[in-house]
Design a protein around this motif. Structure first.
Motif, mmCIF file in Angstrom:
data_model
loop_
_atom_site.group_PDB
_atom_site.id
_atom_site.type_symbol
_atom_site.label_atom_id
_atom_site.label_comp_id
_atom_site.label_asym_id
_atom_site.label_seq_id
_atom_site.Cartn_x
_atom_site.Cartn_y
_atom_site.Cartn_z
ATOM 1 N N CYS A 183 7.104 56.404 -30.382
ATOM 2 C CA CYS A 183 6.038 55.402 -30.318
ATOM 3 C C CYS A 183 6.274 54.480 -29.121
ATOM 4 O O CYS A 183 5.338 54.166 -28.378
ATOM 5 C CB CYS A 183 5.979 54.596 -31.618
ATOM 6 N N ARG A 184 7.525 54.059 -28.923
ATOM 7 C CA ARG A 184 7.846 53.170 -27.788
ATOM 8 C C ARG A 184 7.444 53.829 -26.466
ATOM 9 O O ARG A 184 6.883 53.195 -25.579
ATOM 10 C CB ARG A 184 9.344 52.842 -27.799
ATOM 11 N N ASP A 185 7.705 55.128 -26.371
ATOM 12 C CA ASP A 185 7.368 55.879 -25.163
ATOM 13 C C ASP A 185 5.849 55.932 -24.945
ATOM 14 O O ASP A 185 5.353 55.726 -23.831
ATOM 15 C CB ASP A 185 7.943 57.306 -25.296
ATOM 16 N N ALA A 186 5.102 56.184 -26.036
ATOM 17 C CA ALA A 186 3.632 56.248 -25.947
ATOM 18 C C ALA A 186 3.049 54.880 -25.576
ATOM 19 O O ALA A 186 2.112 54.787 -24.784
ATOM 20 C CB ALA A 186 3.041 56.728 -27.275
ATOM 21 N N LEU A 187 3.617 53.813 -26.131
ATOM 22 C CA LEU A 187 3.156 52.451 -25.828
ATOM 23 C C LEU A 187 3.419 52.101 -24.364
ATOM 24 O O LEU A 187 2.574 51.491 -23.696
ATOM 25 C CB LEU A 187 3.857 51.430 -26.732
ATOM 26 N N THR A 188 4.596 52.509 -23.846
ATOM 27 C CA THR A 188 4.942 52.214 -22.447
ATOM 28 C C THR A 188 3.976 52.925 -21.497
ATOM 29 O O THR A 188 3.515 52.335 -20.519
ATOM 30 C CB THR A 188 6.400 52.631 -22.147
ATOM 31 N N THR A 189 3.629 54.187 -21.807
ATOM 32 C CA THR A 189 2.661 54.914 -20.970
ATOM 33 C C THR A 189 1.331 54.164 -20.962
ATOM 34 O O THR A 189 0.711 53.989 -19.915
ATOM 35 C CB THR A 189 2.465 56.355 -21.487
ATOM 36 N N ARG A 190 0.903 53.708 -22.143
ATOM 37 C CA ARG A 190 -0.366 52.963 -22.241
ATOM 38 C C ARG A 190 -0.298 51.674 -21.402
ATOM 39 O O ARG A 190 -1.232 51.337 -20.681
ATOM 40 C CB ARG A 190 -0.651 52.635 -23.712
#
Length: 488
Positions: free
Chosen positions: A280-287
């Protein structure tokens, strides 16, 4: 013989001689199969491939409504549609391309279509009209039309192949980046969102000029950013992030209602919590990195600052390329400049700016220039300190000369970032400083209102007194070195 198409309570006769199922792009359209009961039309729930999952996962009152069934099943990760996937894919393809469904849009969105010139001009019968209404859904005021388009949006965004024109614009980049070969397990049909996530990561790698990064075509780039922008109000529409963060949403944002970008904002605020999952942290950072490239990917920021951006002509420079003025840093610098000149920027917009300034200070990786120009310094002195602004403060320490020489481009990138985030105006933006100096603020500066710029001056005045603590002193000197280099 006459068929009946059933959609969200709307029954439409569909002519199909001989009772042969219609086809779209060579795929059979299962919504046009001969109805079992003429009175209610063909039902998805009555298909054998769906029945088991349906009875297990969806409330009984939804079974008569094809769209409610579709919404229920496509948000479930545990559904095994080995046979059913083909059926649901065909049904969704029909929804987004069949002229019969377009005629529903023409009926329920009559006034809206007349008001939105781009949609009125779209060629009929190719799925472009519904796609245009999805694009302009923020401007739809007709209740029935709005409800229809909200439902259609959730279906269109469930599969990148249904987003109008997306495949045509991104086919080459999908192949070059091997995004089409992503597999999250043969039974997981939710991997469609991963194709868009793969393209988004490719876009980020290109912006950061990472070694071997592929240059994504201009049309595909626009399509990726448009999809990110259109999914900015409801996190359900970012399918990769939705499935990556489902448990984290329950853990941290259970009481946050969906819509208007609220769930994204809540998850951003919890990104560095120990309990946050890495996926989730990775997906949020991409966003967040996409927001840094185009502020409109943040629904709340774009909405809150729209009037102020127009008022202070923040997007009026005709000599500047569109990509430059869309950047978050440009928006922040333009509006901060207005505030520093004593102009009025709405409280709602300033609140949004504060959130994003804090975000930039908290995570250095959101600034492509820092990632690109400070790689060597991070590897040599600051690796493993990523969270809560610690990497940035470590780089500031390098910048002061405490840990050796710093590259000029890295120094400049740091200076620019601190100018964009503007922690001198509100110390709370700098989380590392805030946490280190909390006890000093409570004792030495408690007479100053929280968030007042004078708190930073107060901390400097107490730098060598017995009220100062060592950790606060370090963080303060690191930040002050950069602030002192630019009196603004």
């Amino acid at each position: 013989r006459s068929m009946i198409l059933y959609f969200h309570g709307v029954v439409i006769p569909a002519q199909n001689p001989g009772g042969v199922p219609a086809a779209v792009n060579g795929a059979p359209v299962l919504a046009a199969l001969p109805p079992r009961r003429r009175s209610s039309g063909w039902k998805l729930a009555e298909e054998g491939a769906c029945r088991e999952d349906l009875t297990r996962l969806c409330p009984k009152h939804s079974w008569n409504n094809n769209l409610a069934v579709l919404e229920c099943l496509q948000d479930r990760k545990e559904v095994c549609w080995i046979v059913g996937d083909i059926l649901l894919w065909n049904y969704k393809l029909n929804l987004t391309t069949d002229p019969k469904f377009e005629s529903v849009a023409v009926e329920v969105c009559k006034t809206t279509i007349a008001d939105i010139k781009e949609c009125a001009a779209e060629e009929r019968g190719k799925g472009y009209l519904v796609s245009c209404l999805v694009d302009h859904r923020g401007n739809i005021t007709e209740y029935q039309c709005n409800q229809y388009i909200v439902k259609m949006t959730s279906i269109v965004f469930s599969d990148y192949r249904l987003i109008c024109g997306f495949m045509d614009k991104c086919r080459e980049d999908i192949n070059t980046l091997h995004c089409g070969s992503i597999s999250t397990g043969e039974k997981d049909v939710h991997s469609q969102g991963e194709v868009i996530a793969c393209l988004e990561k490719g876009l980020v790698r290109e912006a950061e000029e990472q070694p071997g990064a592929h240059t994504i075509g201009a049309n595909c780039k626009k399509a990726i950013m448009r999809v990110a922008e259109l999914s900015s109000d409801d996190f359900h529409l970012d399918r990769y992030l939705y499935f990556s963060c489902r448990e984290d949403r329950e853990r941290f944002c259970e009481n946050t209602p969906a819509g208007e970008g609220r769930v994204y904002k809540c998850l951003f605020n919890h990104k560095f919590e120990e309990a946050m999952s890495e996926k989730c942290r990775d997906a949020l950072t991409t966003r967040q990195k996409l927001i840094a490239q185009d502020y409109k990917v943040s629904y709340s920021l774009a909405k809150a600052c729209k009037t102020d951006l127009r008022k202070y002509r923040c997007s009026a420079d005709a000599n500047m390329p569109r990509a430059r003025e869309a950047r978050l840093s440009y928006l922040l610098l333009c509006l901060e400049s207005a505030v520093h000149r004593g102009r009025t920027v709405s409280g709602e917009c300033q609140g949004e700016m504060l959130d994003y300034r804090r975000m930039l200070m908290e995570d250095f990786s959101l600034s492509p220039e820092i990632v690109l120009h400070c790689r060597g310094e991070i590897e040599a002195h600051c690796s493993g300190l990523h969270r809560k602004g610690r990497t940035l403060h470590c780089l500031m320490r390098v910048g002061r000369g405490d840990l050796g020489a710093i590259d000029n481009l890295c120094q400049k990138a740091l200076q620019t970032l601190i100018q964009e985030a503007d922690p001198g105006a509100d110390y709370r933006i700098d989380r590392a400083l805030n946490e280190a100096c909390e006890s000093v603020i409570q004792t030495a500066c408690k007479h100053i209102r929280n968030g007042d710029p004078m708190i930073l001056s107060c901390l400097m005045e107490h730098l060598y007194t017995d009220k100062m603590v060592e950790d606060c002193e370090h963080r303060l000197l690191e930040l002050q070195y950069f602030i002192a280099r630019d009196w603004k």
